[in-house]
Design a protein around this motif. Structure first.
Motif, PDB file in Angstrom:
ATOM      1  N   MET A   1       0.851  -1.191   0.000  1.00 24.51           N
ATOM      2  CA  MET A   1       0.000   0.000   0.000  1.00 24.51           C
ATOM      3  C   MET A   1       0.891   1.247   0.000  1.00 24.51           C
ATOM      4  SD  MET A   1      -3.388   0.486   2.294  1.00 24.51           S
ATOM      5  CE  MET A   1      -2.653  -0.653   3.466  1.00 24.51           C
ATOM      6  N   THR A   2       0.594   2.172  -0.884  1.00 24.04           N
ATOM      7  CA  THR A   2       1.396   3.382  -0.958  1.00 24.04           C
ATOM      8  C   THR A   2       0.524   4.601  -0.675  1.00 24.04           C
ATOM      9  OG1 THR A   2       2.589   2.317  -2.741  1.00 24.04           O
ATOM     10  CG2 THR A   2       3.102   4.621  -2.314  1.00 24.04           C
ATOM     11  N   VAL A   3       0.918   5.336   0.314  1.00 26.19           N
ATOM     12  CA  VAL A   3       0.251   6.600   0.602  1.00 26.19           C
ATOM     13  C   VAL A   3       1.348   7.630   0.788  1.00 26.19           C
ATOM     14  CG1 VAL A   3      -1.253   7.835   2.180  1.00 26.19           C
ATOM     15  CG2 VAL A   3      -1.654   5.423   1.749  1.00 26.19           C
ATOM     16  N   ARG A   4       1.223   8.735   0.116  1.00 21.64           N
ATOM     17  CA  ARG A   4       2.216   9.796   0.284  1.00 21.64           C
ATOM     18  C   ARG A   4       1.698  10.817   1.277  1.00 21.64           C
ATOM     19  NH1 ARG A   4       4.993  11.607  -5.165  1.00 21.64           N
ATOM     20  NH2 ARG A   4       4.835  13.510  -3.931  1.00 21.64           N
ATOM     21  N   ILE A   5       2.587  11.321   2.072  1.00 22.18           N
ATOM     22  CA  ILE A   5       2.235  12.408   2.982  1.00 22.18           C
ATOM     23  C   ILE A   5       2.712  13.717   2.364  1.00 22.18           C
ATOM     24  CG2 ILE A   5       2.734  13.452   5.235  1.00 22.18           C
ATOM     25  CD1 ILE A   5       3.036  10.590   6.324  1.00 22.18           C
ATOM     26  N   CYS A   6       1.868  14.725   2.378  1.00 15.92           N
ATOM     27  CA  CYS A   6       2.311  16.068   2.007  1.00 15.92           C
ATOM     28  C   CYS A   6       2.339  16.909   3.281  1.00 15.92           C
ATOM     29  CB  CYS A   6       1.384  16.688   0.964  1.00 15.92           C
ATOM     30  SG  CYS A   6       1.927  18.340   0.470  1.00 15.92           S
ATOM     31  N   GLU A   7       3.541  17.289   3.690  1.00 12.62           N
ATOM     32  CA  GLU A   7       3.715  18.073   4.913  1.00 12.62           C
ATOM     33  C   GLU A   7       3.341  19.529   4.627  1.00 12.62           C
ATOM     34  OE1 GLU A   7       4.774  17.621   8.180  1.00 12.62           O
ATOM     35  OE2 GLU A   7       4.434  19.788   8.313  1.00 12.62           O
ATOM     36  N   VAL A   8       2.350  20.052   5.361  1.00 16.30           N
ATOM     37  CA  VAL A   8       1.891  21.419   5.100  1.00 16.30           C
ATOM     38  C   VAL A   8       2.160  22.370   6.278  1.00 16.30           C
ATOM     39  CG1 VAL A   8       0.131  20.638   3.454  1.00 16.30           C
ATOM     40  CG2 VAL A   8      -0.498  20.939   5.866  1.00 16.30           C
ATOM     41  N   GLY A   9       2.989  21.914   7.228  1.00 19.05           N
ATOM     42  CA  GLY A   9       3.286  22.753   8.398  1.00 19.05           C
ATOM     43  C   GLY A   9       3.814  24.141   8.049  1.00 19.05           C
ATOM     44  N   PRO A  10       4.796  24.249   7.144  1.00 21.38           N
ATOM     45  CA  PRO A  10       5.331  25.580   6.829  1.00 21.38           C
ATOM     46  C   PRO A  10       4.311  26.494   6.144  1.00 21.38           C
ATOM     47  CG  PRO A  10       6.869  23.845   6.176  1.00 21.38           C
ATOM     48  CD  PRO A  10       5.578  23.161   6.539  1.00 21.38           C
ATOM     49  N   ARG A  11       3.247  25.917   5.601  1.00 21.27           N
ATOM     50  CA  ARG A  11       2.229  26.734   4.937  1.00 21.27           C
ATOM     51  C   ARG A  11       0.946  26.804   5.785  1.00 21.27           C
ATOM     52  NH1 ARG A  11      -2.785  27.303   3.389  1.00 21.27           N
ATOM     53  NH2 ARG A  11      -2.854  25.121   2.750  1.00 21.27           N
ATOM     54  N   ASP A  12       0.106  25.788   5.737  1.00 21.65           N
ATOM     55  CA  ASP A  12      -1.171  25.864   6.452  1.00 21.65           C
ATOM     56  C   ASP A  12      -0.950  25.971   7.961  1.00 21.65           C
ATOM     57  OD1 ASP A  12      -3.932  26.036   6.461  1.00 21.65           O
ATOM     58  OD2 ASP A  12      -4.234  23.892   6.632  1.00 21.65           O
ATOM     59  N   GLY A  13       0.128  25.341   8.439  1.00 21.06           N
ATOM     60  CA  GLY A  13       0.428  25.432   9.860  1.00 21.06           C
ATOM     61  C   GLY A  13       0.787  26.853  10.263  1.00 21.06           C
ATOM     62  N   LEU A  14       1.898  27.339   9.738  1.00 21.39           N
ATOM     63  CA  LEU A  14       2.393  28.661  10.160  1.00 21.39           C
ATOM     64  C   LEU A  14       1.445  29.794   9.778  1.00 21.39           C
ATOM     65  CD1 LEU A  14       6.236  28.426   9.501  1.00 21.39           C
ATOM     66  CD2 LEU A  14       4.965  28.074  11.645  1.00 21.39           C
ATOM     67  N   GLN A  15       0.710  29.604   8.703  1.00 20.58           N
ATOM     68  CA  GLN A  15      -0.246  30.625   8.269  1.00 20.58           C
ATOM     69  C   GLN A  15      -1.251  30.969   9.361  1.00 20.58           C
ATOM     70  OE1 GLN A  15      -1.988  29.838   4.398  1.00 20.58           O
ATOM     71  NE2 GLN A  15      -3.994  30.494   5.105  1.00 20.58           N
ATOM     72  N   ASN A  16      -1.537  29.989  10.216  1.00 21.63           N
ATOM     73  CA  ASN A  16      -2.569  30.175  11.234  1.00 21.63           C
ATOM     74  C   ASN A  16      -2.024  30.277  12.656  1.00 21.63           C
ATOM     75  OD1 ASN A  16      -5.084  30.009   9.578  1.00 21.63           O
ATOM     76  ND2 ASN A  16      -4.157  28.073   8.997  1.00 21.63           N
ATOM     77  N   GLU A  17      -0.724  30.445  12.785  1.00 23.97           N
ATOM     78  CA  GLU A  17      -0.146  30.607  14.112  1.00 23.97           C
ATOM     79  C   GLU A  17      -0.063  32.094  14.485  1.00 23.97           C
ATOM     80  OE1 GLU A  17       0.891  28.549  16.534  1.00 23.97           O
ATOM     81  OE2 GLU A  17       0.353  26.702  15.493  1.00 23.97           O
ATOM     82  N   ARG A  40       7.390  15.247   0.283  1.00 28.01           N
ATOM     83  CA  ARG A  40       6.748  16.448  -0.261  1.00 28.01           C
ATOM     84  C   ARG A  40       6.437  17.428   0.852  1.00 28.01           C
ATOM     85  NH1 ARG A  40       1.583  16.940  -4.218  1.00 28.01           N
ATOM     86  NH2 ARG A  40       1.032  14.947  -3.284  1.00 28.01           N
ATOM     87  N   VAL A  41       6.799  18.665   0.665  1.00 29.87           N
ATOM     88  CA  VAL A  41       6.576  19.703   1.667  1.00 29.87           C
ATOM     89  C   VAL A  41       5.987  20.934   0.978  1.00 29.87           C
ATOM     90  CG1 VAL A  41       7.606  21.078   3.528  1.00 29.87           C
ATOM     91  CG2 VAL A  41       8.622  18.863   2.928  1.00 29.87           C
ATOM     92  N   GLU A  42       4.875  21.414   1.507  1.00 28.53           N
ATOM     93  CA  GLU A  42       4.291  22.665   1.006  1.00 28.53           C
ATOM     94  C   GLU A  42       4.972  23.775   1.789  1.00 28.53           C
ATOM     95  OE1 GLU A  42      -0.041  22.511   0.140  1.00 28.53           O
ATOM     96  OE2 GLU A  42      -0.098  24.422   1.197  1.00 28.53           O
ATOM     97  N   ILE A  43       5.786  24.577   1.121  1.00 25.23           N
ATOM     98  CA  ILE A  43       6.707  25.433   1.856  1.00 25.23           C
ATOM     99  C   ILE A  43       6.286  26.898   1.913  1.00 25.23           C
ATOM    100  CG2 ILE A  43       8.594  23.864   1.242  1.00 25.23           C
ATOM    101  CD1 ILE A  43       9.701  26.036  -0.602  1.00 25.23           C
ATOM    102  N   ALA A  44       5.333  27.295   1.072  1.00 21.68           N
ATOM    103  CA  ALA A  44       4.981  28.721   1.034  1.00 21.68           C
ATOM    104  C   ALA A  44       3.620  28.906   0.392  1.00 21.68           C
ATOM    105  CB  ALA A  44       6.043  29.499   0.240  1.00 21.68           C
ATOM    106  N   SER A  45       3.129  30.133   0.494  1.00 16.46           N
ATOM    107  CA  SER A  45       1.837  30.473  -0.104  1.00 16.46           C
ATOM    108  C   SER A  45       1.993  31.788  -0.847  1.00 16.46           C
ATOM    109  CB  SER A  45       0.793  30.615   1.011  1.00 16.46           C
ATOM    110  OG  SER A  45      -0.452  30.961   0.474  1.00 16.46           O
ATOM    111  N   PHE A  46       1.659  31.787  -2.136  1.00 20.17           N
ATOM    112  CA  PHE A  46       1.784  33.016  -2.923  1.00 20.17           C
ATOM    113  C   PHE A  46       0.455  33.755  -2.922  1.00 20.17           C
ATOM    114  CE2 PHE A  46       5.370  30.509  -4.328  1.00 20.17           C
ATOM    115  CZ  PHE A  46       6.383  31.456  -4.185  1.00 20.17           C
ATOM    116  N   VAL A  47       0.170  34.319  -1.757  1.00 19.61           N
ATOM    117  CA  VAL A  47      -1.045  35.103  -1.576  1.00 19.61           C
ATOM    118  C   VAL A  47      -0.636  36.522  -1.215  1.00 19.61           C
ATOM    119  CG1 VAL A  47      -2.515  33.154  -0.928  1.00 19.61           C
ATOM    120  CG2 VAL A  47      -1.125  34.281   0.820  1.00 19.61           C
TER     121      VAL A  47
END
Lengths: 297, 297
Positions: A1-17, A40-47
């Motif tokens: 079974m293959t499931v990938r994790i996309c780490e969103v701490g630097p984006r969705d996490g920090l965005q709401n701290e 995979r890491v979501e590292i930023a948000s271009f907003v």
């Protein structure tokens, strides 16, 4: 079974701290996460940084974070203008997001759902022309703060339009943390025929996040978003809580026999680091309780 | 689908809190819970008050808590001596418990597992002779702090012995909160042939508690233990956390289409009351986040 994790701490996490971290510190956070086996890491948000000050300096984060072989750095965009900014960085993936309900999307992105779907086509085409992957997140797929429970038929219809636009991945997001497993099962089985890898973005606001992740696993989910230590709950908004915590998700997945590729001790070190940086107790529980069985000394 | 909830806040919850509540206050807690639509409440523990001071005055709790039609009051016993005390109260159900691993059971109950299994026979017989139900909990069925991961074959063998002794219900307890869904599925499917209603007693120590409850639901569990507000995490033992929270469990179950019979607003009031009594933030999340969709005003 293959499931990938996309780490969103630097984006969705920090965005709401509450704490504002400098681009340099956010890049260090990304570097720490990129050395844990996460792929995979979501590292930023271009907003617009005036609307989302925590994400100011996205370009600097992308330029400073070190590229690591085997680790994809992604970033969030909400519209073509955001993609144009992303296109000038090293990010290999654009994650476009819009809300499936009219009132939430207008409030959050200043656009109708129809306009956002049209944007998806342009962004996917531009990303592909640039050699990038394009993932699309359907926010508020489970419930909307303004419109209540969301009709899965509506979500699946939008998923079909997004798939037709060429998205490489479709992520159903429980943005306000109200979903239950049978909604997960309904969305994933309903969208399976689209032939596009499906993901879940889960918040643990009402303690259903990990049950939803497990339901997703049972229904063949390809990607699970999570944030290390479960960061993202803003202390000024007591009703907000973070994403499911990556280390707790890894514990669950590995227990189910899924090989995540993550070095759990390294991930726990990253969780301890961000806990110290943010200076408050965070929702991830494995960091407090410890691995089981305890690792050999 | 029918799943019964057994509320264990007044027992497993308060037993592990730093705050010592008087028998009178504990009885008030029971009364508040008994008016929420919950049909079973574990209200006391007949153990040595020198070893478990929080449960001192069990007889007074049982005598003071008001009987409510349709609500069963149960109490925990660890041995025949405990049952003799319970037998002099109004409790309609004895919940006997022992640990499935030798080292944990000897440390916790001062008995071998074999001796405890023998005790089960005597307690079940006595309870039945008295017109009471007898439930048996197999503690540490998922993992043991001394022996690590527990072999499900061993647990199922003990479940078979307990069923043969005439238990009315067998509860698999994740006492230290380490279990994952596939262990739940393995134990419940493995024990289904015993023909005895099966239950789960789950702690959310590593954020797997609600996923395990959902896995139990999928595997046909009959009874789920939980504690209102998730009480039970002792602030002096940072590694301990409480049971899954009853109101969060109700949210999950109702979302899955299970009719729990619980008035969620009444339960949230009880959660708010015990939160104020204990004077610390508790792990239940629905109390903070609120129902969804919000109830009509």
């Amino acid at each position: 079974m293959t499931v990938r994790i996309c780490e969103v701490g630097p984006r969705d996490g920090l965005q709401n701290e509450a704490e504002q971290l400098s681009p340099r510190l956010r890049a260090e956070f990304v570097d720490r996460l990129s050395s844990t086996g996460l792929r995979r890491v979501e590292i930023a948000s271009f907003v617009n940084p005036e609307r989302v000050p925590r994400m100011a300096g996205a370009e600097e984060v992308c330029a400073t974070a070190k590229p690591v072989a085997g680790v994809e750095h992604a970033a969030l965009v909400l519209n073509p203008r955001g993609y144009e900014r992303l296109a000038r960085t090293r990010c290999v993936e654009a994650r476009m997001a819009f809300c499936v309900t009219e009132s939430f999307n207008r409030r959050n992105q200043g656009r109708s759902v129809e306009q956002s779907v049209a944007d998806v086509g342009g962004i996917v085409a531009a990303a592909h022309a640039d050699g990038r992957r394009a993932s699309v997140t359907l926010a508020a797929s489970f419930g909307c703060p303004f419109e209540g429970v969301v009709d899965p038929g509506r979500v699946l219809d939008l998923a079909g339009q997004v798939a037709a636009a060429g998205a490489d991945e479709i992520v159903f997001a429980d943005t306000i943390g109200v979903g239950v497993p049978r909604q997960v099962t309904r969305l994933l089985t309903g969208a399976a025929a689209l032939g596009v890898p499906l993901g879940l973005h889960l918040h643990n606001t009402r303690n259903t996040g990990y049950a939803n992740a497990y339901a997703g696993l049972e229904a063949g989910v390809s990607v699970l978003d999570s944030s290390v230590a479960g960061i993202g709950g803003c202390p000024f908004a007591p009703n907000a809580t973070g994403n499911i915590a990556t280390e707790d998700l890894v514990y669950l997945l590995e227990g189910q026999g899924v090989d995540t590729g993550v070095d759990l001790d390294a991930l726990l070190s990253a969780a301890a680091w961000i806990t110290e940086v943010l200076g408050r107790p965070l929702p991830g529980q494995l960091l407090r309780a410890g691995r089981f069985p305890a690792p050999p000394r």
